[in-house]
Write a protein that holds these residues in place. Sequence first.
Motif, PDB file in Angstrom:
ATOM      1  N   SER A  13      39.130  46.726  52.358  1.00  0.00           N
ATOM      2  CA  SER A  13      39.076  45.477  51.600  1.00  0.00           C
ATOM      3  C   SER A  13      37.893  45.454  50.642  1.00  0.00           C
ATOM      4  O   SER A  13      37.935  44.763  49.619  1.00  0.00           O
ATOM      5  N   GLU A 107      34.571  46.195  40.448  1.00  0.00           N
ATOM      6  CA  GLU A 107      34.401  44.865  39.861  1.00  0.00           C
ATOM      7  C   GLU A 107      35.095  43.793  40.695  1.00  0.00           C
ATOM      8  O   GLU A 107      34.637  42.659  40.777  1.00  0.00           O
ATOM      9  N   ARG A 108      36.179  44.127  41.365  1.00  0.00           N
ATOM     10  CA  ARG A 108      36.914  43.137  42.140  1.00  0.00           C
ATOM     11  C   ARG A 108      36.203  42.713  43.421  1.00  0.00           C
ATOM     12  O   ARG A 108      36.608  41.745  44.068  1.00  0.00           O
ATOM     13  N   THR A 109      35.164  43.438  43.800  1.00  0.00           N
ATOM     14  CA  THR A 109      34.458  43.135  45.054  1.00  0.00           C
ATOM     15  C   THR A 109      33.166  42.392  44.741  1.00  0.00           C
ATOM     16  O   THR A 109      32.211  42.981  44.216  1.00  0.00           O
TER      17      THR A 109
END
Length: 500
Positions: A13, A107-109
Amino acid sequence: MALTLRTLCASRSLGLRLACPSADQDRPLTWVHSSELSDPTPYLDGDELLLTTGLGPAPDPAGYVDRLVAHGLAGLGFGCGLGHDDLLPALREACTRAGLALLEIPERTPFLALTKAVAEARAADRYAEVVRTDEAQRALTAAALGEDDPDTGTARVLDRLTDRLGAWALISGADGRVRRSAPAGAARRAVLLRAEIDRVRDHPGPSSVTVAVGDGQVVLQPVRLIGPAVLVVGRDRRFTPVDRQLIGSAVSVLTLAHARSAAAGRAERRVRTAVLRALASLPGCGAEDVLAETWGPLPGGDLVAVALGGRATGAPPDVLLDALERAPGVAFHAELDGQVAALVGAGSVPAVLEVAGRVRGVRAGVSTPAPVGELGRALREAGRALDAAERRDRAVLRFADLAGSGLASLVRPEDATAFAAAVLAPLVRHDTERRGDLVASLREWLAHHGQWDPAASRLGVHRHTLRARITRAAALLERDLDSPGVRAELWFALHTTDPA
């Protein structure tokens, strides 16, 4: 289980990628922190994962990484997609050279996700520690209370403690001997730790000492068993706070387990005292049969009484009784009139004295041999020898040696002085007021066994003068000087005031 960089990277995740494979991925993380400062180290403790986007002042990559490594950081996380689409080549090179773990954060984290992950992992670790500690405490309690014999319970507690900690342990008793150890070979370590063990045991209040031994540690804590004792636990790596809490729990359960048996122990002590007192004062009353049925028969032949303790030793009776419990050759022992008495065969006296001598400050009085029917006399002799050992500052004194040194050695000096002053007071007062020389005349007359002429010649007076003085002394003393007992008392009083 401690949180590591490897654990974070394994989380799909989060989508992290280790950009410096040669770095240590198994180093525990204490926290995660973000900063765009060129030198964030003043705000960090070490062992953290530092997060940055590279938007701050452009640092010198080599100097920047060197500062982080010197401060003890566990790794550097670089957020891509905001200030830089990819990792900076110079930063990757600097981390590779210094061996600092470099994580690429997509970037999404968000950085907050890493903070939550670390916080949740630490919370899980702490909960697991609480569970493990609770289970360990339950196991120690069950080990301590699962047996009626406190010594067996002590051994079980040490076994459980060492298994949980991967350590060795021992208990040093009040006499300095190792009572229990786990494994058995750990007992030899007490010799190397003697100074620390004595310091903890003799400290007036609760005291814990930690000693560094190579890369490991040794923890010493006082524990109240039969008298003051010390629990010593060691291993070849440092103890964590949870480990120390478990050692403290062991101290608590050991103390409680022995406290549980204390009431039964006190009752047995009272029975022992009653049996010994009956043996001493009522020969043939059946006390010997009670002793034989309960603790085993007395050996045949004469016995020797050994009295231990004394006013100045400071050794509690329970410590001495416990020492005698393991002493070879002791036929029976009990507390009697403020002392601890042991009945032993004549050949076992040296062994008993050696064991008792390990209790700090203990003194001993030894009787002459006596048959069972004369144990009262033997116990009185041992008690008087112990009193004399106190007065003479001797570790051991035998009644045979004491009796050979004269009657005065059997009486406390302060008692003898008070007796002499009271008995001779009328004569001393008469001599002071009238200069009658009654004290000197009485001493000389008694020294010559009541013979007038030799005593008068020694004094340089006529025998009629001496007779008049002795008659006057008898009247003032109100005593019959023809009585052998009166003469003995007066001679003792005169000898006390002027031993020469």
